[in-house]
Design an enzyme around this catalytic site. Structure first.
Site, PDB file in Angstrom:
ATOM      1  N   TYR A   1      11.739   6.395  15.986  1.00  0.00           N
ATOM      2  CA  TYR A   1      11.429   6.560  14.573  1.00  0.00           C
ATOM      3  C   TYR A   1      12.306   7.627  13.934  1.00  0.00           C
ATOM      4  O   TYR A   1      12.915   7.412  12.873  1.00  0.00           O
ATOM      5  CB  TYR A   1       9.957   6.909  14.382  1.00  0.00           C
ATOM      6  CG  TYR A   1       9.603   7.180  12.944  1.00  0.00           C
ATOM      7  CD1 TYR A   1       9.514   6.141  12.029  1.00  0.00           C
ATOM      8  CD2 TYR A   1       9.372   8.483  12.499  1.00  0.00           C
ATOM      9  CE1 TYR A   1       9.209   6.390  10.698  1.00  0.00           C
ATOM     10  CE2 TYR A   1       9.062   8.739  11.179  1.00  0.00           C
ATOM     11  CZ  TYR A   1       8.987   7.682  10.275  1.00  0.00           C
ATOM     12  OH  TYR A   1       8.695   7.943   8.960  1.00  0.00           O
TER      13      TYR A   1
ATOM     14  N   VAL B   1       1.975  11.795   4.753  1.00  0.00           N
ATOM     15  CA  VAL B   1       1.398  11.261   3.518  1.00  0.00           C
ATOM     16  C   VAL B   1       0.133  10.499   3.884  1.00  0.00           C
ATOM     17  O   VAL B   1       0.070   9.836   4.929  1.00  0.00           O
ATOM     18  CB  VAL B   1       2.397  10.320   2.797  1.00  0.00           C
ATOM     19  CG1 VAL B   1       1.816   9.855   1.466  1.00  0.00           C
ATOM     20  CG2 VAL B   1       3.731  11.019   2.578  1.00  0.00           C
TER      21      VAL B   1
ATOM     22  N   ASP C   1       8.298 -10.887   6.107  1.00  0.00           N
ATOM     23  CA  ASP C   1       8.523  -9.842   7.096  1.00  0.00           C
ATOM     24  C   ASP C   1      10.028  -9.649   7.182  1.00  0.00           C
ATOM     25  O   ASP C   1      10.761 -10.569   7.569  1.00  0.00           O
ATOM     26  CB  ASP C   1       7.959 -10.283   8.449  1.00  0.00           C
ATOM     27  CG  ASP C   1       8.098  -9.209   9.513  1.00  0.00           C
ATOM     28  OD1 ASP C   1       8.910  -8.273   9.322  1.00  0.00           O
ATOM     29  OD2 ASP C   1       7.410  -9.308  10.549  1.00  0.00           O
TER      30      ASP C   1
ATOM     31  N   THR D   1      -1.460   7.691   4.029  1.00  0.00           N
ATOM     32  CA  THR D   1      -1.262   6.250   3.982  1.00  0.00           C
ATOM     33  C   THR D   1      -1.750   5.667   5.306  1.00  0.00           C
ATOM     34  O   THR D   1      -2.334   6.377   6.136  1.00  0.00           O
ATOM     35  CB  THR D   1       0.221   5.887   3.780  1.00  0.00           C
ATOM     36  OG1 THR D   1       0.958   6.271   4.954  1.00  0.00           O
ATOM     37  CG2 THR D   1       0.814   6.603   2.571  1.00  0.00           C
TER      38      THR D   1
ATOM     39  N   SER E   1       0.848  -1.192   0.000  1.00  0.00           N
ATOM     40  CA  SER E   1       0.000   0.000   0.000  1.00  0.00           C
ATOM     41  C   SER E   1       0.881   1.238   0.000  1.00  0.00           C
ATOM     42  O   SER E   1       2.114   1.144   0.045  1.00  0.00           O
ATOM     43  CB  SER E   1      -0.917   0.014   1.238  1.00  0.00           C
ATOM     44  OG  SER E   1      -0.147   0.120   2.425  1.00  0.00           O
TER      45      SER E   1
ATOM     46  N   ARG F   1       4.277  -8.285   4.035  1.00  0.00           N
ATOM     47  CA  ARG F   1       3.679  -9.409   4.754  1.00  0.00           C
ATOM     48  C   ARG F   1       2.305  -9.776   4.206  1.00  0.00           C
ATOM     49  O   ARG F   1       1.923 -10.935   4.232  1.00  0.00           O
ATOM     50  CB  ARG F   1       3.551  -9.060   6.248  1.00  0.00           C
ATOM     51  CG  ARG F   1       4.891  -8.889   6.959  1.00  0.00           C
ATOM     52  CD  ARG F   1       4.681  -8.432   8.384  1.00  0.00           C
ATOM     53  NE  ARG F   1       4.010  -7.144   8.445  1.00  0.00           N
ATOM     54  CZ  ARG F   1       3.554  -6.568   9.560  1.00  0.00           C
ATOM     55  NH1 ARG F   1       3.685  -7.202  10.717  1.00  0.00           N
ATOM     56  NH2 ARG F   1       2.984  -5.391   9.529  1.00  0.00           N
TER      57      ARG F   1
ATOM     58  N   ASN G   1      11.384   0.594   1.075  1.00  0.00           N
ATOM     59  CA  ASN G   1      10.263   1.377   1.584  1.00  0.00           C
ATOM     60  C   ASN G   1       9.681   0.793   2.870  1.00  0.00           C
ATOM     61  O   ASN G   1       9.029   1.505   3.623  1.00  0.00           O
ATOM     62  CB  ASN G   1       9.166   1.452   0.517  1.00  0.00           C
ATOM     63  CG  ASN G   1       7.908   2.112   1.029  1.00  0.00           C
ATOM     64  OD1 ASN G   1       7.887   3.312   1.317  1.00  0.00           O
ATOM     65  ND2 ASN G   1       6.834   1.335   1.164  1.00  0.00           N
TER      66      ASN G   1
END
Length: 279
Positions: A170, A203, A78, A205, A30, A52, A105
């Protein structure tokens, strides 16, 4: 099948498509990954989609075959751990595929004060966002250099330009991806291989939902949000041109500049009052 010569003049840094080559796109089920895969396929490149969720991958692969008459493969792995990565590499070899474009990504984030977060999940994030990027570059970049052509797109974030309280792990992982890609780009000068870091802002998503920051994301004004397809288009254009860093959007470029030049103490004070959204 698509003739490679038909597309070769459209790209500068991207290798021309060929029957045995593929673009390996991780996190392709996605969002940005899926849109990058669509754009590469539209340029005549075969793609191998990794994530996954194999049902989504199979659906996307079918779409790409029907729309662009390219070879589209799917691999359900994964990539957090070395074992699944090695099995993926073995399966690629069994299918006779040569990876000439690597799109790293796959990744995820989290939100909250570090001491209140799931610590196993934080370590898993480092394994995927950092270790996974280095491991796949280490596997595919040397053969690209030996062939004299290839391209790498590593997806970082505008979070890479400054530390983010409440997204400590992150933002640190994305700072690593950016620094690593900067240096890799320089290392590859003159080899025929290029490396590009994509640094998107927020974004539209599933990222915020997976990170557990969807409530904060809902409060962000619409002008800060980008569509995944426009971010992917900027990424692929940058990859074609051999750019080192791509930051889509004027606001994001201004934020990236501020993140690099505003005093760190001020950034941390401001960041502690806001829950960031990431990409």
């Amino acid at each position: 099948m698509v003739e490679a010569g038909r597309y070769a003049t459209r790209a500068m840094a991207l290798p021309p498509p060929s029957p045995g080559s593929t673009c390996l796109v991780t996190g392709a089920s996605s969002g940005i990954g899926a849109e990058v895969a669509r754009l590469l396929a539209s340029r005549g490149h075969g793609v191998t989609l990794v994530a996954r969720r194999t049902e989504r991958l199979d659906q996307l692969a079918g779409e790409l075959r029907d729309s662009y008459d390219v070879r589209a493969e799917t691999l359900g792995y994964d990539l957090c751990d070395a074992g699944p990565r090695e099995r993926m590499l073995a399966e690629l070899a069994d299918r006779g595929l040569t990876v000439e474009v690597l799109v790293n990504n796959a990744g995820f984030g989290s939100g909250g004060r570090f001491h209140k977060l799931d610590q196993e999940r934080e370590v898993e994030m480092v394994r995927l966002n950092v270790e996974g990027v280095v491991a796949l570059c280490g596997r595919f970049v040397p053969p690209m250099v030996a062939r004299g052509q290839g391209a790498v797109l590593n997806v970082a974030s505008t979070a890479a330009f400054q530390p983010l309280p409440r997204q400590a792990t992150y933002s640190a992982t994305k700072a690593f991806v950016l620094a690593f890609t900067d240096a890799l780009h320089a290392d590859l000068a003159g080899t025929g291989v290029t490396a590009t870091a994509l640094c998107p802002g927020p974004v539209k998503t599933e990222f915020a939902e997976v990170a557990g920051i969807d409530e904060a994301a809902a409060g962000l004004p619409s002008l800060f949000w980008a569509e995944a397809d426009s971010v992917a288009e900027a990424a692929v254009r940058g990859l074609e041109r051999g750019r080192r860093v791509v930051v889509p959007g004027v606001l994001n470029r201004a934020g990236a500049f501020g993140g690099q030049h505003v005093p760190r103490s001020l950034l941390l004070r401001l960041g502690s009052k806001v829950t960031p959204v990431g990409r």
